[in-house]
Design an enzyme around this catalytic site. Structure first.
Site, short mmCIF file in Angstrom:
data_model
loop_
_atom_site.label_atom_id
_atom_site.label_comp_id
_atom_site.label_asym_id
_atom_site.label_seq_id
_atom_site.Cartn_x
_atom_site.Cartn_y
_atom_site.Cartn_z
N ASP A 149 0.83 -1.21 0.00
CA ASP A 149 0.00 0.00 0.00
C ASP A 149 0.87 1.26 0.00
O ASP A 149 0.56 2.23 -0.68
CB ASP A 149 -1.00 0.01 1.16
CG ASP A 149 -0.38 -0.31 2.53
OD1 ASP A 149 0.80 -0.72 2.59
OD2 ASP A 149 -1.09 -0.17 3.53
N GLU A 361 7.03 9.07 -18.68
CA GLU A 361 8.27 8.42 -19.10
C GLU A 361 8.63 7.26 -18.20
O GLU A 361 9.22 6.26 -18.66
CB GLU A 361 9.41 9.44 -19.13
CG GLU A 361 9.23 10.58 -20.14
CD GLU A 361 8.26 11.67 -19.68
OE1 GLU A 361 7.84 11.64 -18.49
OE2 GLU A 361 7.91 12.55 -20.49
N GLN A 422 14.26 22.01 -22.12
CA GLN A 422 14.09 21.01 -23.19
C GLN A 422 15.42 20.43 -23.67
O GLN A 422 15.43 19.61 -24.58
CB GLN A 422 13.37 21.64 -24.39
CG GLN A 422 12.21 22.54 -24.05
CD GLN A 422 11.06 21.79 -23.40
OE1 GLN A 422 10.51 20.85 -23.98
NE2 GLN A 422 10.68 22.18 -22.19
#
Lengths: 614, 614
Positions: A149, A361, A422
């Site tokens: 959990d 990803e 980026q």
């Protein structure tokens, strides 16, 4: 209603698994016995009633798969395989020893472990991959993932849940062992099992809430697994340390073995209610034809024209299509960047082997690892910078020795205007520090294509770094690019410095050679397309001819990249290595402006070479 | 019902923002105009009706905060600040230029940006951190996070959602711009907004579904923000490219600027319905006392006894308590490992400044970055290996120049039996490749304590690597440990080799010195506690005295760690660096067995030194 004999036998086996878990962790002097105890009935029901597998051949291709996502309960898994007859029970007492592959957390050194676990929240992604692979291979095995959990706090679990829900993977069953207690305190949800239920339902799953110690309930939901068109989440309310009076539901026992005396007391409680699984009938898997996961004898040829302008990222897409045509093992994954990484070319041509993973990803890598575990050759791509998102998954894939292929596009400042968020500038450092990894960084289309072939043929983790800008084709279509090689692009008898470049900086180095030539300074230029393993001997030989002076230039942070690789390999040879790389947080701008600003362009190389030959 | 004048004015401003977004991306020749257009009404309503802030002072401490989690819509954010009067509108046309800080994605080079965005799925975590910080500082600002729908695929969003729901952060408002279209294809959920609604509700949020272009609806839900005791998720159904006939809801426009001619057509459509925000009244924030985020004049002294055995991880916990007593900026975060990292000591002493983040490392780092953006000094810890989970968040924290302190415990094979999944062996490589980062790796309790002080006082990202085993205290309590320093532990006039170690290997090196001494071989031993910046000059000076021979030894993979750092710094100096480090996937075993097996122990050092002096 089940026959009481069946229930009682399974209860006895569950207690036997408890005994093993306690005995082995006490023998080891470390481990997580109470995390094993909460799941004993669940594992007993799976291994000795429900799952269809050949206990003599854990890798039989149509066996049901079991992933212990809560890897710290490894002793329970080992106990189950001991009771199934695969491990000699005495071997359990070698848990965690250097001489035994019964490690602290499961690794695929053991033939019944498909993927290493122990970093929480990763098992479900691998399970999604395997369940999807069963569909691709027309096999009817099911995939069971046992989660803790606590690990449901990891976002990656919900990335995997979303993909399973969307693809309606009814052959995937997640079992959440809700034992309420985490490592350092209780979980936030506690025993409010309906919270997990609501969450899984919101991600498209069918759910069942059960008492995880009630074998009647367990068998009932397991018998209904596979019904409907949704994946199934079994939310099992359990007690950590269940079965032993002084451990059950107690704080402070996480990750602690019992003392010898405590273990004796615990085993004395359990033993009268325990029984071996010997002689029990394990359901057999259907005998179905195996998937053809065989590399082809050869790949179709490459055909580019020298001088053509094509980005290495586009060549990656071309390569996938070309080799994917004859190599049915190849499956392709992307994280909603496929039109930028050019994986889209494969998606359009072979949609049945292409899997869009959207902006998630970690799960993409986990799913790919699941495919690798089933004999496929998964290629997964995104922007290089966004693969950092999956570093823990990549790390664990390394420990799994997964046959995983990654491609990171848009490397470096040469992407230009999109700015630092980026730009992949740490990906080489990240990927070099994965044991047994291969790190490739081609500069043109031909080398990219040939390296993608090499990746498909090489077992293990391989990383390909591609660039955004178009670059000229400089190699013949017939040229070979072995892993561990390098290409000497310029060399003469009178060279003063060896310049080692890769990717976009190869062209800066070539231009620098031209500029310097005009000023009477000759340099060697090497394309180090294989950053790991590095072509140590070739670079060293070149360095020896240039007075042991090497200059590296890379579109990557100065730490951990090509320069450190060359320095780390050569500097016990008396070679002087001078590094050019990005040393600050870059800005948005035009690619050529940024190469200049961060001193990795032609002018920077020319300047440094002149300094060195002064 | 709102006055039509208000609605019409805001609609005009929304269109003005659209005009700016189109004009600036067309001028730049790149960018994401359609992603701006979908959120124009949402941003207009936030900036020019609802949010309370001082447009002349974006950093005023009680301003409402706005985080553009969908960072690719940066031009919309810049347009809003231009209309608010902070940016000259003409500057918008310098978008993405090297000479302008209006970068492709927002970075804190701009005073109105708290955290860099552009890697999707990170903004909500920072928002959770800021909202929590408001509570800590008794401020009544609210935090608004604008997310894209595509990024809701990132698991980190649900980690953040879980924490916000659990802590009932009613001062946090997430707005999801559900424009249906991702980068490479439509999102999986499309316009089924109720899916997002169900998910946020399952994580404890109040939700409202609205038409994201209907200003009446937008104002109504915003006016009710802050009601109740839950965070609020506004699920806004929008159209990508909204407002321009040939862009609206069209595929293939993600990340593409309009041509000059297309931009003219688009602006011609919008201009008649656009109006400036000039003269509009922006609600003022309440003027409340600022938090006292000031470093103390000094910290209480350290007191250990030389020879005492104490693990560096425990010293980390002690240090937090000691300096946290006088430095109220210090806040502590952990990911359910606090009893292992020893952050628990701070949790027990200062619970109001301690935040358990459970097993969700990405969100932990994001929340800490949010605290850093509000002037705190956040220390976040987990096992070193699990920090790899957060590498993309750490990378972005680097770009944010966040004042973030990380501690990774259980470094290396010296943890022993738990096995490779629990061993941090790539963390130095990972952290060195963060620009401007500091990487520290102490060997004893005193140096750990002093380095934690240094971390608190140094602005920027600092990483502390701690170890599991107890090690002896070797330094005086008065000793200083500046960042960038090193300690020479053994040195004599006749030394043959300089051994550079850190952490647990310092003790192996000292033992090796003893063994070698008996055989008549003297060596220099350096504790390189500051791996980045490295004490280059001190190590070089030592190397010069040992015939330029250096041996590095580290409990880390051989790539990207201490050895590469030393080689990378010294190998243009003619120094020969020989590296010892972990070169394969380790196994479970006893710590000392593993140090021996992976050749980073005393025997390995002795062996290599003897080879080198032959």
């Amino acid at each position: 209603m089940y026959e009481q004999e069946v229930i009682q036998r399974l209860q006895g086996i569950a207690n036997q698994l408890r005994v093993h878990s306690i005995a082995s962790t006490t023998a080891a002097g470390s481990g997580h016995p109470t995390s094993c105890l909460s799941a004993a009935e669940l594992v007993a029901a799976l291994f000795f009633y429900h799952m269809r597998y050949d206990p003599k051949n854990p890798q039989y291709h149509n066996n049901d798969r079991f992933i212990l996502s809560k890897g710290h309960a490894a002793p329970l898994l080992y106990a189950a395989w001991a009771e199934a007859g695969f491990i000699p029970p005495a071997e359990l007492l070698n848990l965690r020893k250097l001489t035994s592959d019964l490690e602290g957390h499961p690794t695929p050194r053991l033939p019944f472990v498909d993927v290493a676990t122990g970093s929480l929240g990763q098992g479900l992604s691998a399970g999604v991959g395997m369940a999807l692979c069963a569909r691709l291979d027309n096999l009817d095995y099911r995939v069971y993932v046992l989660l803790g959990d606590g690990e449901c706090a990891e976002g990656a679990v919900w990335e995997a849940a979303a993909m399973a829900g969307r693809l309606k993977l009814s052959n995937l069953i997640a079992i959440v062992d809700v034992n309420r207690l985490g490592q350092s305190e209780a979980t936030t949800v506690g025993h409010n099992v309906e919270v997990y239920q609501k969450r899984f339902e919101a991600f498209g799953w069918r759910t069942e809430v059960i008492d995880g110690h009630d074998l009647e309930e367990i068998l009932e939901v397991l018998d209904a697994a596979g019904l409907g068109d949704q994946p199934l989440a079994i939310i099992a309310k359990t007690i950590k340390g269940a079965g032993v009076s002084f451990l059950a539901d107690k704080d402070g026992w996480h990750g602690k073995p019992l003392s010898k005396e405590e273990a004796e007391r615990a085993i004395a409680e359990l033993q009268p209610k325990a029984c071996s699984a010997e002689g029990i009938t394990i359901p057999e898997p259907n005998r179905l034809p195996p998937p053809e996961n065989i590399a082809p004898a050869s790949y179709p040829p490459v055909s580019y024209k020298k001088g053509d302008m094509i980005a290495t990222r586009e060549a990656y897409g071309n390569a996938l299509v070309r080799i994917g045509a004859v190599d049915r093992r190849i499956c392709v994954f992307d994280a909603d960047t496929k039109n930028s990484t050019f994986a889209i070319k494969f998606f359009q041509k072979y949609p049945e082997r292409a899997f869009e993973c959207y902006i998630a990803e970690q799960n993409m890598v986990g799913v790919a690892v699941g495919f690798a575990a089933r004999g496929k050759v998964p290629f997964a791509s995104s922007f290089a910078c966004f693969l950092t998102r999956a570093y823990d998954f990549i790390r664990m894939a390394g420990i799994s020795r997964a046959n995983l292929k990654l491609c990171g596009s848009h490397a470096g400042v040469s992407i230009g205007e999109d700015g630092p968020s980026q730009m992949g500038l740490e990906d080489i450092a990240m990927m070099r520090a994965v044991p047994e990894s291969v790190v490739l960084y081609p500069c043109d289309a031909v080398s990219t294509e040939k390296l993608v072939e090499q990746m498909a043929l090489r077992r293990g983790i391989c990383y390909l770094r591609t660039s955004r800008p178009k670059t000229p084709v400089i190699y013949d279509n017939e040229e070979d690019f072995p892993i561990g090689g390098a290409k000497i692009l310029r060399q003469s008898t009178n060279d003063k410095v060896t310049v080692v470049a890769a990717g976009v900086t190869v062209f800066e180095a070539l231009k620098a050679a031209d500029v310097l030539q005009k000023e009477g300074i000759a340099i060697t230029v090497i394309d180090a397309y294989s950053v790991k393993p590095l072509a140590r001997d070739a670079i060293l030989a070149a360095a020896r001819r240039t007075n042991n002076i090497v200059l590296t230039v890379e579109d990557h942070y100065i730490e951990g990249g090509l320069g450190d690789a060359v320095a780390g390999e050569l500097c016990n040879e008396g070679v002087r290595v001078y590094k050019l790389g990005v040393t600050e947080i870059p800005h948005s701008g035009k690619p050529e402006e940024l190469l200049a600003k961060y001193r990795i362009d032609t002018a920077a190389i020319v300047h440094l070479v002149k300094e060195l030959v002064k």
